[in-house]
Design an enzyme around this catalytic site. Structure first.
Site, PDB file in Angstrom:
ATOM      1  N   HIS A 193      13.514 -61.989  18.820  1.00  0.00           N
ATOM      2  CA  HIS A 193      12.984 -62.849  17.754  1.00  0.00           C
ATOM      3  C   HIS A 193      11.550 -62.411  17.504  1.00  0.00           C
ATOM      4  O   HIS A 193      10.823 -62.089  18.454  1.00  0.00           O
ATOM      5  CB  HIS A 193      12.927 -64.320  18.207  1.00  0.00           C
ATOM      6  N   CYS A 293       8.873 -71.084  21.188  1.00  0.00           N
ATOM      7  CA  CYS A 293      10.297 -71.370  20.971  1.00  0.00           C
ATOM      8  C   CYS A 293      10.585 -72.866  20.982  1.00  0.00           C
ATOM      9  O   CYS A 293      11.523 -73.315  20.324  1.00  0.00           O
ATOM     10  CB  CYS A 293      11.146 -70.723  22.063  1.00  0.00           C
TER      11      CYS A 293
HETATM   12  N1  LIG Z   1      12.080 -69.010  19.159  1.00  0.00           N
HETATM   13  C1  LIG Z   1      12.707 -68.424  20.132  1.00  0.00           C
HETATM   14  N2  LIG Z   1      12.471 -67.159  20.404  1.00  0.00           N
HETATM   15  N3  LIG Z   1      13.646 -69.113  20.796  1.00  0.00           N
HETATM   16  C2  LIG Z   1      14.320 -68.698  21.958  1.00  0.00           C
HETATM   17  C3  LIG Z   1      15.788 -68.866  21.838  1.00  0.00           C
HETATM   18  C4  LIG Z   1      16.495 -68.666  23.128  1.00  0.00           C
HETATM   19  C5  LIG Z   1      17.971 -68.832  23.036  1.00  0.00           C
HETATM   20  N4  LIG Z   1      18.561 -68.775  24.330  1.00  0.00           N
HETATM   21  C6  LIG Z   1      18.578 -67.760  22.146  1.00  0.00           C
HETATM   22  O1  LIG Z   1      18.805 -66.682  22.615  1.00  0.00           O
HETATM   23  O2  LIG Z   1      18.847 -67.977  20.991  1.00  0.00           O
END
Ligand SMILES: NC(=[NH2+])NCCC[C@H](N)C(=O)O
Length: 308
Positions: A193, A293
């Site tokens: 991300h 996150c």
């Molecule tokens: N904004 C972020 N990077 N969020 C983390 C998300 C983690 C989640 N386990 C996923 O893989 O989607």
């Protein structure tokens, strides 16, 4: 509402390095968070997740509460969305949508495990969000993971792609939110991300220029060139700091909330006049997330104050 490629030339007056004595001003923010009462690692959709590593759910909640308290202690308002059973990643509220200028577009998730979260966040934005002047535009049609991949710098929306959010989604977001979008391509699966690889430290406003920090190794060389041109005075983070999710940070313009483990980032921030606030989210780290996150910023319409 265009897709800006190649980048705009950097302002001729931009200093090579931000002046050390610069006075950093915090502006009050409104955040949406989701308590990790159902958090667990029961599937693996990013390289940080390992289903064989146990999670201490009680500790996750305590650590999350400390993050919420850290925001509130510095004058920010935190709204809370009800966590839904069976959605262990719902704690990562940043992924639920994007809110700019009081307009909210809810996410459409990549993996089936998270897809129901899109409707849950859309419902909150439409009902509770409306009480704070947020107008819901509904759920996105194209695949976008909200502020996980879409970061507002006050002038443009920096938009990540490569793992989750698609280029088609960038075009959709540009049109529906009526903002300019700068596409950035991610190449390292650990930084799946955009918000794991880049943090907005200062949001542009008036004659204040936006400032960011990022890990260069997370981007294609073309995207890195875009970043270097747009933000010549950015903090370029080390791999050590990036590898503890030190870029997954929230800034109010003065206080920067980030993992206490990113010691190099703490020093670099202090040197620029920011006040780093160390946060321990060891349990939520096991899901591949950190401070940012867990935090969706609800940006009000222009001219509107963040109401308590
Ligand atoms: N904004 C972020 N990077 N969020 C983390 C998300 C983690 C989640 N386990 C996923 O893989 O989607």
């Amino acid at each position: 509402m265009t897709l800006l490629t190649p980048p705009l030339p950097a302002a001729a007056t931009a200093p090579a390095v931000a002046p050390r004595s610069v006075e950093r001003t915090a502006t009050p923010r409104r955040y949406l968070m989701c308590p990790p009462v159902h958090f667990d690692v029961v599937y693996a959709i990013n390289p940080w997740m390992d289903v064989s590593v146990p999670v201490d759910a009680g500790l996750a909640v305590v650590q999350w509460q400390a993050l919420k308290a850290a925001y509130e202690a510095r004058g920010h308002t935190v709204d809370v969305i009800r966590p839904e059973p069976g959605l262990p990643d719902m704690v990562y509220a940043a992924n639920g949508g994007i809110v700019v200028g009081g307009q909210a577009l809810a996410a459409r998730f990549t993996f089936p495990e998270r897809q129901p979260e899109g409707a849950a966040y859309e419902a909150w934005l439409r009902t509770s969000g409306a009480q704070h002047g947020v107008v819901s535009l509904g759920q996105a049609v194209e695949r976008n993971e909200g502020e996980g991949d879409l970061l507002w710098d006050g002038e443009v929306l920096l938009a990540g792609t490569g793992f989750r959010t698609t280029r088609e989604a960038h075009a959709e977001v540009a049109a529906r939110l009526d903002v300019d979008v700068v596409t950035l391509e991610l190449v390292d699966p650990r930084f799946y991300h955009l918000d794991t690889a880049l943090a907005v430290l200062t949001t542009a406003s008036g004659d204040r220029r936006p400032e960011v920090a990022y890990f260069p190794g997370a981007f294609t060389s073309e995207s890195l060139a875009v970043l270097r041109e747009r933000y010549p005075d950015a903090i370029e983070a080390t791999e050590d700091d990036a590898a503890v999710l030190g870029l997954n940070a929230v800034s109010d313009g003065r206080h920067v909330f980030l993992t206490q483990r990113a010691t190099g980032m703490h020093a670099a921030l202090r040197e620029r006049g920011y006040e780093p606030v160390g946060i321990d989210l060891s349990e939520l780290f096991k899901g591949g997330g950190s401070v940012k996150c867990c935090t969706l910023e609800l940006r009000p319409a222009p001219g509107t104050e963040v109401a308590a």
